[in-house]
Scaffold this motif. Structure first.
Motif, mmCIF file in Angstrom:
data_model
loop_
_atom_site.group_PDB
_atom_site.id
_atom_site.type_symbol
_atom_site.label_atom_id
_atom_site.label_comp_id
_atom_site.label_asym_id
_atom_site.label_seq_id
_atom_site.Cartn_x
_atom_site.Cartn_y
_atom_site.Cartn_z
ATOM 1 N N ASP A 52 0.818 -1.214 0.000
ATOM 2 C CA ASP A 52 0.000 0.000 0.000
ATOM 3 C C ASP A 52 0.864 1.282 0.000
ATOM 4 O OD1 ASP A 52 1.014 -0.269 2.517
ATOM 5 O OD2 ASP A 52 -0.830 0.289 3.548
ATOM 6 N N PHE A 53 2.014 1.207 -0.588
ATOM 7 C CA PHE A 53 2.939 2.342 -0.598
ATOM 8 C C PHE A 53 2.290 3.597 -1.198
ATOM 9 C CE2 PHE A 53 6.163 4.871 -2.847
ATOM 10 C CZ PHE A 53 6.952 5.239 -1.771
ATOM 11 N N ASP A 54 1.538 3.434 -2.302
ATOM 12 C CA ASP A 54 0.932 4.577 -2.968
ATOM 13 C C ASP A 54 -0.442 4.944 -2.420
ATOM 14 O OD1 ASP A 54 3.037 5.006 -4.678
ATOM 15 O OD2 ASP A 54 2.290 3.630 -6.197
ATOM 16 N N ALA A 55 -0.940 4.226 -1.463
ATOM 17 C CA ALA A 55 -2.260 4.506 -0.907
ATOM 18 C C ALA A 55 -2.235 5.814 -0.128
ATOM 19 C CB ALA A 55 -2.698 3.355 -0.002
ATOM 20 N N PRO A 56 -3.327 6.557 -0.164
ATOM 21 C CA PRO A 56 -3.388 7.817 0.592
ATOM 22 C C PRO A 56 -3.270 7.555 2.098
ATOM 23 C CG PRO A 56 -5.270 7.609 -0.899
ATOM 24 C CD PRO A 56 -4.545 6.317 -0.929
#
Length: 85
Positions: A71-75
């Motif tokens: 989930d690195f790019d998750a807000p």
């Protein structure tokens, strides 16, 4: 050893300098000699095998050793009020 003409040119130039600058030139020559000797000693210490064993550096040395979460790019929850989705 320096060629005779080079040595003569250095000697001629040195004689034209005042005593205080001649001393500075002598100090600089001693500095160069001490650093040159250190480099030679260091080069003699390192054998060819030592050079082969040295760690490599550059691109790709960390390959496979660093991972990112799914989930690195998750807000992030902390910034929800600033993000309009």
């Amino acid at each position: 050893m320096l060629p005779t003409t080079t040595f003569q040119n250095v000697e001629k130039s040195l004689k034209q300098l005042p005593d205080s600058l001649q001393i500075e030139v002598l100090h600089y020559i001693e500095f160069l000699k001490s650093n040159y000797v250190k480099q030679l000693d260091q080069a003699n210490i390192e054998t060819l095998e030592d050079k082969k064993v040295k760690k490599r550096d550059g691109f790709g040395i960390w390959q496979g050793q660093i991972t990112m979460s799914e989930d690195f790019d998750a807000p992030m929850k902390e910034f929800e009020e600033y993000i309009q989705i």
